[in-house]
Scaffold this active site. Structure first.
Site, mmCIF file in Angstrom:
data_model
loop_
_atom_site.group_PDB
_atom_site.id
_atom_site.type_symbol
_atom_site.label_atom_id
_atom_site.label_comp_id
_atom_site.label_asym_id
_atom_site.label_seq_id
_atom_site.Cartn_x
_atom_site.Cartn_y
_atom_site.Cartn_z
ATOM 1 C CB ILE A 166 -0.861 0.332 1.016
ATOM 2 C CG1 ILE A 166 -1.123 -1.231 1.313
ATOM 3 C CG2 ILE A 166 -1.586 1.037 1.236
ATOM 4 C CD1 ILE A 166 -2.965 -1.389 0.138
ATOM 5 N N PRO A 167 1.234 1.620 -1.227
ATOM 6 C CG PRO A 167 0.423 2.112 -3.447
ATOM 7 C CD PRO A 167 0.279 1.741 -2.225
ATOM 8 C CB CYS A 168 1.803 5.237 3.191
ATOM 9 S SG CYS A 168 3.057 3.955 3.401
ATOM 10 C CG HIS A 169 6.491 4.146 -1.167
ATOM 11 N ND1 HIS A 169 6.111 3.256 -1.315
ATOM 12 C CD2 HIS A 169 7.547 4.232 -2.521
ATOM 13 C CE1 HIS A 169 5.760 3.010 -1.832
ATOM 14 N NE2 HIS A 169 6.704 3.902 -2.476
#
Length: 175
Positions: A126-129
């Protein structure tokens, strides 16, 4: 209650601790240790954890941009709505907290979006970056801003050439 299993992945930017059951991955978080812990009894670790490990390895090699193992997102309905939007951000791209707030139909929810982003337990998948400030600056990341910067650069490096090459092959009939 289902048994939780752990498996460490030694990424180039630190140890990732994978936690999951036989059905799904529940957490992928940076561990504050330099060396991965030895795998518990390897025969008892569910296949889904090994699939996650392999796919993370492919991601860090620049060979994978999407993940296909099952995940379990524990959170409020608002948090899940934010995380579902995060999953739609393309590999190598970024967006802002305010853009996500607009997407969910509440422009004033920028801080709530930031809080939901911070509660994400499935780093990289879950690409919160991929969330940056409205002005494009790097903003908070639970794993540290240096990791966020590394991940964004890694994705930009591996996204562009493949896309350009595949487009060239399509136009010349070589794809």
């Amino acid at each position: 209650m289902k048994t939780l299993h752990k498996l460490d992945y030694p990424s180039p930017i630190g140890v990732l601790e994978i936690i999951g059951t036989e059905e799904a991955i529940h957490s992928i978080m940076f561990a504050e240790r330099e060396v991965p812990l030895p795998a518990e009894n390897k025969e008892e670790i569910p296949q889904v954890l090994w699939d996650c490990y392999r796919q993370l390895d492919e991601y860090f090699q620049g060979l994978r941009s999407e993940f296909s193992f099952p995940i379990s997102m524990a959170g409020t309905s608002f948090q899940k709505s934010v995380w579902n939007i995060l999953e739609t951000i393309p590999y190598g791209a970024t967006t802002s907290y305010s853009a996500i707030a607009q997407t969910i139909g509440n422009e004033k929810a920028v801080r709530a979006v930031g809080n939901a982003n911070g509660k994400n337990r499935l780093s990289i998948v879950i690409p919160c970056h991929r969330i940056v400030g409205a002005n494009g600056s790097l903003t908070g990341y639970a794993g540290g801003l240096w990791r966020k910067e590394w991940l964004l650069q890694h994705e930009k490096t591996h996204a562009a050439p493949k896309n350009i090459e595949s487009e060239q092959n399509k136009s010349t009939g070589q794809g």
